[in-house]
Scaffold this motif. Structure first.
Motif, PDB file in Angstrom:
ATOM      1  N   LEU A  60      -3.764 -18.658  67.243  1.00 53.18           N
ATOM      2  CA  LEU A  60      -2.549 -18.993  67.979  1.00 53.18           C
ATOM      3  C   LEU A  60      -1.370 -18.115  67.591  1.00 53.18           C
ATOM      4  N   ASP A  79      -1.666 -14.687  67.322  1.00 46.92           N
ATOM      5  CA  ASP A  79      -1.826 -13.494  68.157  1.00 46.92           C
ATOM      6  C   ASP A  79      -3.008 -13.733  69.105  1.00 46.92           C
ATOM      7  N   PRO A  80      -2.815 -14.576  70.135  1.00 49.88           N
ATOM      8  CA  PRO A  80      -3.937 -14.933  71.011  1.00 49.88           C
ATOM      9  C   PRO A  80      -4.461 -13.734  71.805  1.00 49.88           C
ATOM     10  N   LYS A  81      -5.781 -13.613  71.874  1.00 46.46           N
ATOM     11  CA  LYS A  81      -6.416 -12.503  72.592  1.00 46.46           C
ATOM     12  C   LYS A  81      -7.146 -12.983  73.845  1.00 46.46           C
ATOM     13  N   THR A  82      -7.922 -14.052  73.709  1.00 42.04           N
ATOM     14  CA  THR A  82      -8.716 -14.532  74.846  1.00 42.04           C
ATOM     15  C   THR A  82      -7.857 -15.411  75.753  1.00 42.04           C
ATOM     16  N   PHE A  83      -8.343 -15.616  76.962  1.00 40.38           N
ATOM     17  CA  PHE A  83      -7.645 -16.472  77.920  1.00 40.38           C
ATOM     18  C   PHE A  83      -7.469 -17.884  77.349  1.00 40.38           C
ATOM     19  N   ASN A  84      -8.538 -18.441  76.762  1.00 38.33           N
ATOM     20  CA  ASN A  84      -8.469 -19.798  76.218  1.00 38.33           C
ATOM     21  C   ASN A  84      -7.476 -19.897  75.062  1.00 38.33           C
ATOM     22  N   GLU A  85      -7.405 -18.877  74.237  1.00 36.55           N
ATOM     23  CA  GLU A  85      -6.423 -18.872  73.152  1.00 36.55           C
ATOM     24  C   GLU A  85      -5.004 -18.820  73.722  1.00 36.55           C
ATOM     25  N   LYS A  86      -4.809 -18.042  74.767  1.00 39.86           N
ATOM     26  CA  LYS A  86      -3.478 -17.939  75.376  1.00 39.86           C
ATOM     27  C   LYS A  86      -3.061 -19.254  76.027  1.00 39.86           C
ATOM     28  N   TRP A 105      -2.148 -21.535  73.215  1.00 38.23           N
ATOM     29  CA  TRP A 105      -0.840 -21.145  72.689  1.00 38.23           C
ATOM     30  C   TRP A 105       0.279 -21.679  73.587  1.00 38.23           C
ATOM     31  N   LEU A 106       0.116 -21.515  74.905  1.00 33.94           N
ATOM     32  CA  LEU A 106       1.108 -22.053  75.844  1.00 33.94           C
ATOM     33  C   LEU A 106       1.244 -23.565  75.684  1.00 33.94           C
TER      34      LEU A 106
END
Length: 166
Positions: free
Chosen positions: A56, A58-65, A68-69
């Motif tokens: 969270l 430095d999110p890289k994948t779509f699911n991490e982003k 994070w949101l």
């Protein structure tokens, strides 16, 4: 594979009941996590569903982003809170000038006890204003058992959907 198992005190318990117990415990676990920390709930739920810890910082994948949101932006947004409720979102849609896209509402009820079945049209939908999976869509009122629908909606209305699915 056996459909039953032996309980520690010697009773035989069907696997279906065991699975339901595990599901119910998981829901209570999620509710406790949400109450303690929505961020912790997001992290642990991500780990359980994806098998890895989310990044969270430095999110890289779509699911991490998306996660994070969820924990940084959505958790503190008044617009997100307004849009989480099917009735309140209508005020938001009107405020941005899109009233023309709203489907008409024939009635708002505080509980299923306020629902007057004979006044409903032949085809209708009953929905709780918050939550999901508790909707009833009726195509022909004459073929529906009123008591079972009201019982199911009442049961769904007692769930803390926002806590178990945060």
């Amino acid at each position: 594979m056996s459909t039953t198992s032996t309980h520690p005190i010697g009773k035989t318990v069907p696997r279906v009941r065991q699975w339901r117990l595990v599901q119910r415990l998981y829901v209570y676990f999620r509710i406790c996590l949400t109450v303690l920390s929505p961020r912790l709930n997001t992290i642990i739920t991500y780990r359980i569903s994806k098998g890895v810890w989310p990044n969270l910082r430095d999110p890289k994948t779509f699911n991490e982003k998306v996660s994070w949101l969820k924990v940084t932006v959505y958790n503190h947004s008044d617009a997100v809170r307004a849009c989480a409720n099917k009735v309140d979102v209508r005020d938001y849609v009107r405020s941005v000038g899109l009233e023309r896209i709203l489907v008409p509402i024939h009635g708002l009820y505080r509980s299923v006890d306020d629902l007057h079945w004979p006044t409903l049209p032949t085809q209708f939908a009953l929905k709780w204003s918050v939550g999901a999976g508790a909707n009833f869509i009726c195509v022909d009122k004459a073929s529906v058992n009123e008591e079972s629908v009201i019982k199911a909606l009442d049961h769904a209305g007692r769930r803390n959907f926002h806590l178990a699915n945060a």
